[in-house]
Design an enzyme around this catalytic site. Structure first.
Site, short mmCIF file in Angstrom:
data_model
loop_
_atom_site.label_atom_id
_atom_site.label_comp_id
_atom_site.label_asym_id
_atom_site.label_seq_id
_atom_site.Cartn_x
_atom_site.Cartn_y
_atom_site.Cartn_z
N GLY A 10 0.81 -1.21 0.00
CA GLY A 10 0.00 0.00 0.00
C GLY A 10 0.84 1.26 0.00
O GLY A 10 0.60 2.18 0.77
N VAL A 62 -3.66 -7.85 -2.59
CA VAL A 62 -3.08 -8.72 -1.57
C VAL A 62 -4.14 -9.40 -0.70
O VAL A 62 -3.80 -10.18 0.20
CB VAL A 62 -2.07 -7.97 -0.68
CG1 VAL A 62 -0.81 -7.65 -1.47
CG2 VAL A 62 -2.67 -6.70 -0.09
N ASN A 88 1.35 -2.36 5.36
CA ASN A 88 0.63 -1.13 5.61
C ASN A 88 -0.82 -1.17 5.10
O ASN A 88 -1.64 -0.34 5.49
CB ASN A 88 1.40 0.03 4.94
CG ASN A 88 0.61 1.30 4.87
OD1 ASN A 88 0.31 1.93 5.88
ND2 ASN A 88 0.24 1.70 3.65
N SER A 142 -4.70 2.21 20.37
CA SER A 142 -5.60 1.55 21.34
C SER A 142 -6.02 0.15 20.91
O SER A 142 -6.78 -0.50 21.62
CB SER A 142 -6.84 2.39 21.65
OG SER A 142 -7.86 2.23 20.67
N TYR A 155 -13.20 -3.83 12.03
CA TYR A 155 -11.85 -3.29 11.89
C TYR A 155 -11.00 -3.63 13.11
O TYR A 155 -9.86 -4.09 12.98
CB TYR A 155 -11.94 -1.78 11.70
CG TYR A 155 -10.61 -1.07 11.53
CD1 TYR A 155 -9.87 -1.20 10.36
CD2 TYR A 155 -10.13 -0.24 12.54
CE1 TYR A 155 -8.67 -0.53 10.20
CE2 TYR A 155 -8.93 0.44 12.39
CZ TYR A 155 -8.20 0.29 11.22
OH TYR A 155 -7.02 0.96 11.07
N LYS A 159 -7.53 -5.96 13.34
CA LYS A 159 -6.26 -5.44 13.85
C LYS A 159 -5.79 -6.19 15.09
O LYS A 159 -4.59 -6.40 15.28
CB LYS A 159 -6.40 -3.95 14.16
CG LYS A 159 -6.55 -3.07 12.92
CD LYS A 159 -5.38 -3.19 11.96
CE LYS A 159 -5.41 -2.10 10.89
NZ LYS A 159 -4.33 -2.27 9.88
#
Length: 240
Positions: A10, A62, A88, A142, A155, A159
């Site tokens: 990215g 990807v 990224n 966070s 999301y 992560k």
């Protein structure tokens, strides 16, 4: 002498572009990756070449395993090896959990967690062959706290998965002189909606892209070979 060959996913625009250009300035041969932004990626690659290093722009989606694998293999072949991988890529979604569609859910997991997995798994043998390696994956400020939010569920789950995956790699690969770490930006100067979020930041400004690049520098440094599995926020105290 350390092999200085890097792939940044990215990297046609934004944070990824800044990191790839920064690495070029540090003497790394760099593979820029893009999905759709061919012109921007080629322009960035040409700018990187002015540092006297080898650079190229490579296209891949990807989120598809075979394309991610091909990207890594092509980068390693054209660069003459691979020692640094910066993952990224990752789309963002703000939506209530109950209103998130199956397609949106899959997109969050695919573009964040799965893409990181596909690229890294293919890269590991090349990092081992180089004799040293650095894996830098991206989360967000966070993300290490297992708390629910109203509108970031898919999301945040993606992560969080990246954090666990990265820490697992860190334990496994330290014996091969390969580290794996996580950078977690907060609000950056290229983020959307800055006017709304800047007042919420402790020092009333977003992160400069250079400051995120500095975090990458720290993790890829030869002096950081004993630092692995770590989560580094570049957020100016936001979300603490």
């Amino acid at each position: 002498m350390m092999l200085k060959k890097a792939l940044v996913t990215g990297s046609a625009v934004g944070i990824g572009r800044a990191i790839a250009l920064h690495l070029a300035g540090q003497g790394f041969d760099v593979a820029f990756h893009y999905k759709n932004s061919a012109d921007a990626a080629n322009q960035a690659s040409q700018e990187a070449a002015t540092y006297g290093i080898k650079s190229m722009a490579l296209q891949a989606d990807v989120t598809k395993p075979e394309q991610a694998q091909s990207l890594v293999e092509t980068a390693a072949e054209k660069l003459g090896g691979l020692s640094v991988v910066v993952n990224n890529v990752g789309n963002y979604l703000e939506k209530l959990a109950s209103q998130t569609s199956i397609k949106e859910w899959q997109e969050m997991i695919d573009s964040n967690l799965n893409a990181t997995f596909y690229v890294t798994q293919t890269a590991i043998p090349h990092l081992k062959a180089a004799g040293w390696g650095r894996i830098v994956n991206f989360a967000f400020a966070s993300a290490q706290h297992l708390i629910a939010t109203d509108d970031q569920t898919a999301y945040r789950i993606a992560k969080t998965g990246i954090i666990i995956y990265t820490k697992s790699l860190a334990k496994e690969l330290i014996k091969d002189n390969i580290t794996a770490n996580i950078i977690a930006p907060g609000v950056a100067e290229n983020s959307v909606g800055l006017e709304e979020t800047i007042p919420l930041l402790p020092n009333q400004r977003p992160a400069r892209l250079k400051e995120i690049c500095n975090a990458v520098d720290f993790f890829i440094s030869p002096e950081s070979e004993y630092i692995t599995g770590q989560f580094l926020e570049v957020a100016g105290g936001w979300k603490l």
